[in-house]
Design an enzyme around this catalytic site. Structure first.
Site, PDB file in Angstrom:
ATOM      1  N   ILE A 173       0.986  -1.024   0.234  1.00 47.05           N
ATOM      2  CA  ILE A 173      -0.094  -0.025   0.014  1.00 47.05           C
ATOM      3  C   ILE A 173       1.071   1.313   0.009  1.00 47.05           C
ATOM      4  O   ILE A 173       1.798   1.453   0.762  1.00 47.05           O
ATOM      5  CB  ILE A 173      -0.906  -0.043   1.267  1.00 47.05           C
ATOM      6  N   HIS A 174       0.752   2.266  -0.889  1.00 47.57           N
ATOM      7  CA  HIS A 174       1.566   3.342  -0.769  1.00 47.57           C
ATOM      8  C   HIS A 174       0.967   4.672  -1.271  1.00 47.57           C
ATOM      9  O   HIS A 174       1.415   5.768  -1.177  1.00 47.57           O
ATOM     10  CB  HIS A 174       2.955   3.244  -1.495  1.00 47.57           C
ATOM     11  N   ARG A 175      -0.341   4.497  -2.207  1.00 49.61           N
ATOM     12  CA  ARG A 175      -0.788   5.609  -2.665  1.00 49.61           C
ATOM     13  C   ARG A 175      -1.453   6.692  -1.600  1.00 49.61           C
ATOM     14  O   ARG A 175      -2.105   5.995  -0.600  1.00 49.61           O
ATOM     15  CB  ARG A 175      -2.083   5.147  -3.383  1.00 49.61           C
ATOM     16  N   ARG A 213       6.218   5.686   2.510  1.00 53.06           N
ATOM     17  CA  ARG A 213       5.232   6.718   2.670  1.00 53.06           C
ATOM     18  C   ARG A 213       4.238   5.979   3.891  1.00 53.06           C
ATOM     19  O   ARG A 213       3.619   6.702   4.727  1.00 53.06           O
ATOM     20  CB  ARG A 213       4.441   6.745   1.418  1.00 53.06           C
TER      21      ARG A 213
END
Ligand code: UD1
Length: 363
Positions: free
Chosen positions: A208-210, A241
């Site tokens: 997950i990084h958005r 992030r």
């Protein structure tokens, strides 16, 4: 005899180092290209940057601007002013930009303003979601660039719809070049996932990084709870992030099915995906790698730029986090996958297109 061509590749973030690998190899093989590698420094952690240069045997960047993290304006602005000086000094025949990051946008704008021909690799992708920073970056880069190197027929169609067809050429997807050759290289190796997971039993790979999933505390908690409830162990490969936002909101990244570990290098990632029962992600690159490797993917977004992966349910969009339902009823589809991303020779075509134009021809 062909004259020498100076091509400056500008990269800065993890997926761009992967795309750079086959392009650098093809540029070298040409024999008459001086390939300058400029790293903006957008990604600077060794596991997000150095590891890819090492494992793909890409030489150290000729120039590293060391821009680092920041708000979109500060980060992009710092790149603009640093790149201007570099381009003026090195005077490349072509600037080659990759994908959709702030590094892509900065290099495109700088080159255009200096009247240096610029070519956008991975042109024509669209999510049609104007809240995504990547969407601004790719649309603006496509409209500013001189030569648009598109990966797929759908990307070509998007460019046609925006009046950009005459500057566009379909070359295939350089990420397919890398993924297909990595698959062959690692197939006899053991998958290396967190030790707490038994790699002989079903497991899922998740990333997950958005910003849409990480930057809002309520949303991030919902995403993590959904991942915790997956009925098989989850190798959770954490992006910086995500780590930064989880620390800010004081949220743990373990519990339930989650087995967190740091990012993997490219070959280890490909091997881990090949043995997995499924991938859950919001990454564009990983969605496509899952497809190319024949592993079902669940994408935690409302839309995808890589729409070909949705065919026959190889990839499912699940922004509403119905993850458990989606995964419980899910085996790999039986359909044969098409080859929408090309046959592994995209980078050779990229170099061929630049070579064919030589110095600027007003493409
Ligand atoms: C960027 C790209 C995204 C791409 C992704 C791949 C933009 C707008 N986004 O997102 O399209 O999918 O790279 O990873 O360009 N950080 C570190 N170490 C690093 C890099 C980042 O700790 O080496 C942390 C910092 O807290 C930083 C945050 O991660 O503020 C976000 O980094 P940034 O480069 O702004 O964007 P990404 O989310 O990585």
């Amino acid at each position: 005899m062909p004259s020498r061509l100076k091509v400056a590749s500008v990269v800065g973030a993890r997926p761009q180092f992967i795309k750079l690998a086959p392009v650098h190899r093809a540029a070298n093989a040409d024999g008459e290209i001086d390939h300058l590698i400029i790293h903006t420094g957008q990604h600077y952690d060794p596991l997000m940057s150095d590891v890819f240069f090492e494992e793909f045997h890409i030489p150290k960047p000729d120039i590293n601007l060391g821009v680092g993290s920041g708000t979109h304006g500060a980060q992009t602005g710092a790149m603009l002013s640093a790149l201007e000086e570099v381009f003026e000094h090195h005077k490349p025949d072509w600037v080659l930009v990759y994908g959709d990051t702030n590094s892509t946008l900065a290099a495109t704008l700088t080159a255009v303003k200096l009247h240096i021909p610029v070519s956008h690799l991975e042109a024509g992708l669209r999510s049609f979601n104007r809240r995504m920073p990547e969407e601004h970056n790719r649309v603006i880069s496509d409209h500013a660039a001189d030569l648009l190197l598109a990966p797929t027929d759908i990307a070509m169609e998007n460019l046609r719809n925006e009046g950009l067809y005459s500057r566009a050429v379909k070359v295939g997807d350089v990420m397919a070049d890398v993924c297909l050759s990595a698959k062959r290289a690692v197939q006899d190796q053991q998958a290396q996932i967190p030790k707490s997971i038994d790699s002989d039993k079903p497991y899922v790979i998740a990333t997950i990084h958005r910003p849409e999933n990480t930057d809002n505390e309520v949303r991030l908690r919902l995403v993590l709870d959904a991942l915790r409830n997956i009925p098989v162990p989850v190798a959770f490969l954490t992006h910086p992030r995500l780590l930064a936002r989880a620390a800010k909101f004081n949220i743990g990244l373990d519990g339930g099915a989650l087995h967190p570990s740091g990012p993997l290098g490219y070959f280890k990632m490909v091997r881990a995906v090949m043995s997995s029962a499924g991938v859950v992600t919001d990454s564009g690159g990983l969605q496509k790698e899952a497809y190319l490797l024949g592993v079902p993917c669940t994408t935690l977004r409302r839309e995808t730029e890589w729409v070909e992966t949705l065919l026959d349910g190889w990839n499912i969009l699940d922004a509403d986090l119905r993850l458990v339902d989606v995964l419980a009823s899910r085996a790999a589809p039986r359909s044969r996958r098409m080859q929408p991303y090309g046959d592994g020779d995209a980078a050779v075509r990229v170099v061929g297109e630049l070579r064919a134009r030589g110095g600027f021809s007003g493409a």
